[in-house]
Scaffold this motif. Structure first.
Motif, mmCIF file in Angstrom:
data_model
loop_
_atom_site.group_PDB
_atom_site.id
_atom_site.type_symbol
_atom_site.label_atom_id
_atom_site.label_comp_id
_atom_site.label_asym_id
_atom_site.label_seq_id
_atom_site.Cartn_x
_atom_site.Cartn_y
_atom_site.Cartn_z
ATOM 1 N N THR A 78 0.828 -1.215 0.000
ATOM 2 C CA THR A 78 0.000 0.000 0.000
ATOM 3 C C THR A 78 0.860 1.261 0.000
ATOM 4 O OG1 THR A 78 -0.289 0.157 2.417
ATOM 5 C CG2 THR A 78 -1.894 -1.187 1.191
ATOM 6 N N SER A 79 2.088 1.177 0.543
ATOM 7 C CA SER A 79 3.004 2.325 0.499
ATOM 8 C C SER A 79 3.351 2.706 -0.926
ATOM 9 C CB SER A 79 4.294 2.016 1.264
ATOM 10 O OG SER A 79 4.051 1.927 2.632
ATOM 11 N N ASN A 80 3.321 1.718 -1.810
ATOM 12 C CA ASN A 80 3.663 1.949 -3.215
ATOM 13 C C ASN A 80 2.470 2.351 -4.070
ATOM 14 O OD1 ASN A 80 6.441 1.388 -2.937
ATOM 15 N ND2 ASN A 80 5.975 -0.799 -2.911
ATOM 16 N N PHE A 81 1.281 2.416 -3.490
ATOM 17 C CA PHE A 81 0.107 2.850 -4.252
ATOM 18 C C PHE A 81 0.247 4.345 -4.518
ATOM 19 C CE2 PHE A 81 -3.115 -0.586 -2.652
ATOM 20 C CZ PHE A 81 -2.350 -1.570 -3.246
ATOM 21 N N ASP A 82 0.560 4.708 -5.751
ATOM 22 C CA ASP A 82 0.718 6.117 -6.109
ATOM 23 C C ASP A 82 -0.509 6.621 -6.862
ATOM 24 O OD1 ASP A 82 1.083 4.720 -8.442
ATOM 25 O OD2 ASP A 82 2.974 5.678 -8.980
ATOM 26 N N TRP A 83 -1.627 6.002 -6.616
ATOM 27 C CA TRP A 83 -2.895 6.356 -7.241
ATOM 28 C C TRP A 83 -3.942 6.563 -6.142
ATOM 29 C CZ3 TRP A 83 -5.849 2.102 -5.905
ATOM 30 C CH2 TRP A 83 -5.158 0.915 -5.679
ATOM 31 N N GLU A 84 -5.019 7.266 -6.487
ATOM 32 C CA GLU A 84 -6.032 7.625 -5.497
ATOM 33 C C GLU A 84 -7.250 6.722 -5.491
ATOM 34 O OE1 GLU A 84 -6.996 11.714 -6.011
ATOM 35 O OE2 GLU A 84 -4.935 12.369 -5.699
ATOM 36 N N GLY A 85 -7.486 6.014 -6.579
ATOM 37 C CA GLY A 85 -8.672 5.172 -6.610
ATOM 38 C C GLY A 85 -8.766 4.357 -7.877
ATOM 39 N N GLY A 86 -9.726 3.469 -7.884
ATOM 40 C CA GLY A 86 -9.957 2.608 -9.036
ATOM 41 C C GLY A 86 -11.152 1.706 -8.772
ATOM 42 N N VAL A 87 -11.209 0.627 -9.511
ATOM 43 C CA VAL A 87 -12.266 -0.378 -9.372
ATOM 44 C C VAL A 87 -11.605 -1.752 -9.301
ATOM 45 C CG1 VAL A 87 -14.058 0.988 -10.504
ATOM 46 C CG2 VAL A 87 -12.593 -0.494 -11.880
ATOM 47 N N TYR A 88 -12.301 -2.708 -8.693
ATOM 48 C CA TYR A 88 -11.753 -4.054 -8.574
ATOM 49 C C TYR A 88 -12.870 -5.073 -8.755
ATOM 50 C CZ TYR A 88 -14.036 -5.128 -4.171
ATOM 51 O OH TYR A 88 -14.990 -5.413 -3.229
ATOM 52 N N ASP A 89 -12.476 -6.304 -8.982
ATOM 53 C CA ASP A 89 -13.389 -7.427 -8.823
ATOM 54 C C ASP A 89 -12.590 -8.662 -8.440
ATOM 55 O OD1 ASP A 89 -12.370 -8.207 -11.343
ATOM 56 O OD2 ASP A 89 -14.284 -8.023 -12.359
ATOM 57 N N MET A 90 -13.311 -9.640 -7.881
ATOM 58 C CA MET A 90 -12.702 -10.889 -7.448
ATOM 59 C C MET A 90 -13.501 -12.046 -8.031
ATOM 60 S SD MET A 90 -12.399 -12.609 -3.643
ATOM 61 C CE MET A 90 -11.297 -11.384 -2.969
ATOM 62 N N PHE A 91 -12.780 -12.975 -8.646
ATOM 63 C CA PHE A 91 -13.388 -14.184 -9.180
ATOM 64 C C PHE A 91 -12.989 -15.379 -8.318
ATOM 65 C CE2 PHE A 91 -13.882 -11.543 -12.849
ATOM 66 C CZ PHE A 91 -14.979 -12.050 -13.517
ATOM 67 N N ILE A 92 -13.947 -16.247 -8.018
ATOM 68 C CA ILE A 92 -13.692 -17.505 -7.322
ATOM 69 C C ILE A 92 -13.679 -18.595 -8.396
ATOM 70 C CG2 ILE A 92 -14.465 -19.133 -5.561
ATOM 71 C CD1 ILE A 92 -13.805 -16.327 -4.447
ATOM 72 N N ASN A 93 -12.601 -19.392 -8.417
ATOM 73 C CA ASN A 93 -12.418 -20.465 -9.397
ATOM 74 C C ASN A 93 -12.665 -21.804 -8.712
ATOM 75 O OD1 ASN A 93 -11.265 -18.513 -11.345
ATOM 76 N ND2 ASN A 93 -9.606 -18.449 -9.864
ATOM 77 N N PHE A 94 -13.696 -22.518 -9.146
ATOM 78 C CA PHE A 94 -14.050 -23.800 -8.548
ATOM 79 C C PHE A 94 -13.302 -24.940 -9.244
ATOM 80 C CE2 PHE A 94 -17.407 -21.098 -7.132
ATOM 81 C CZ PHE A 94 -17.748 -21.590 -5.889
ATOM 82 N N PRO A 95 -13.077 -26.051 -8.507
ATOM 83 C CA PRO A 95 -12.342 -27.184 -9.081
ATOM 84 C C PRO A 95 -12.974 -27.745 -10.363
ATOM 85 C CG PRO A 95 -12.523 -27.462 -6.704
ATOM 86 C CD PRO A 95 -13.375 -26.277 -7.087
ATOM 87 N N ASP A 96 -14.294 -27.584 -10.549
ATOM 88 C CA ASP A 96 -14.946 -28.107 -11.759
ATOM 89 C C ASP A 96 -14.790 -27.186 -12.965
ATOM 90 O OD1 ASP A 96 -16.707 -25.999 -11.315
ATOM 91 O OD2 ASP A 96 -18.473 -27.266 -11.033
ATOM 92 N N GLY A 97 -14.041 -26.074 -12.798
ATOM 93 C CA GLY A 97 -13.782 -25.157 -13.906
ATOM 94 C C GLY A 97 -14.707 -23.959 -13.967
ATOM 95 N N THR A 98 -15.749 -23.923 -13.157
ATOM 96 C CA THR A 98 -16.635 -22.760 -13.170
ATOM 97 C C THR A 98 -15.996 -21.604 -12.404
ATOM 98 O OG1 THR A 98 -17.840 -23.510 -11.206
ATOM 99 C CG2 THR A 98 -18.742 -24.141 -13.352
ATOM 100 N N ARG A 99 -16.386 -20.375 -12.793
ATOM 101 C CA ARG A 99 -15.883 -19.158 -12.149
ATOM 102 C C ARG A 99 -17.072 -18.311 -11.730
ATOM 103 N NH1 ARG A 99 -10.815 -16.800 -13.189
ATOM 104 N NH2 ARG A 99 -11.726 -14.820 -13.806
ATOM 105 N N ASP A 100 -16.956 -17.709 -10.550
ATOM 106 C CA ASP A 100 -18.005 -16.837 -10.050
ATOM 107 C C ASP A 100 -17.389 -15.483 -9.719
ATOM 108 O OD1 ASP A 100 -20.951 -17.008 -8.672
ATOM 109 O OD2 ASP A 100 -19.625 -15.624 -7.603
ATOM 110 N N ARG A 101 -17.965 -14.441 -10.281
ATOM 111 C CA ARG A 101 -17.515 -13.082 -9.947
ATOM 112 C C ARG A 101 -18.187 -12.714 -8.630
ATOM 113 N NH1 ARG A 101 -19.300 -7.635 -12.075
ATOM 114 N NH2 ARG A 101 -17.523 -6.256 -11.729
ATOM 115 N N ARG A 102 -17.465 -12.851 -7.521
ATOM 116 C CA ARG A 102 -18.065 -12.775 -6.193
ATOM 117 C C ARG A 102 -18.102 -11.370 -5.628
ATOM 118 N NH1 ARG A 102 -21.893 -13.447 -3.890
ATOM 119 N NH2 ARG A 102 -22.052 -14.239 -5.960
#
Length: 116
Positions: A78-102
């Motif tokens: 976080t000390s190296n964050f030289d930006w003020e903001g943005g957007v994010y998302d997180m995907f969960i990858n299941f063993p059967d190959g499906t992905r969920d944008r959680r």
């Protein structure tokens, strides 16, 4: 199911920790945690122009059989964050190959005043 919207507010230079529980069910009184045994997760933060600002290192997102999702961003990062903001998302990858944008949402980085 759409991603759960969570805004992240990160203090530059401090360790940032987040945790939550993914559960399903018809209402608050009858929720079942999602078992994420064997799952992995990917998360990136980007600016509005889609430029990559930060990628969570492999293995830094902990997923549990009890539906718990935990992650941490080190104070060094976080000390190296030289930006003020943005957007994010997180995907969960299941063993059967499906992905969920959680998770998805905005990221705000609060400036640092105290210097080491």
């Amino acid at each position: 199911m759409p991603a759960h919207r969570v805004s992240l507010k990160i203090d530059r230079g401090a360790t940032f920790k987040w945790s939550g529980v993914w559960s399903t069910g018809p209402d608050c009184g009858d929720k079942t945690p999602v078992d994420m045994t064997g799952c992995t997760a990917d998360m990136q933060i980007r600016n509005d122009q889609d430029d990559l600002l930060y990628t969570m290192p492999p293995g830094s997102i902990v997923l549990g059989a009890d539906g718990k999702i935990e992650f941490e961003i080190s104070d060094e990062d976080t000390s190296n964050f030289d930006w003020e903001g943005g957007v994010y998302d997180m995907f969960i990858n299941f063993p059967d190959g499906t992905r969920d944008r959680r998770l998805s949402g905005s990221v705000i980085v609060n400036p640092r005043v105290t210097k080491p």
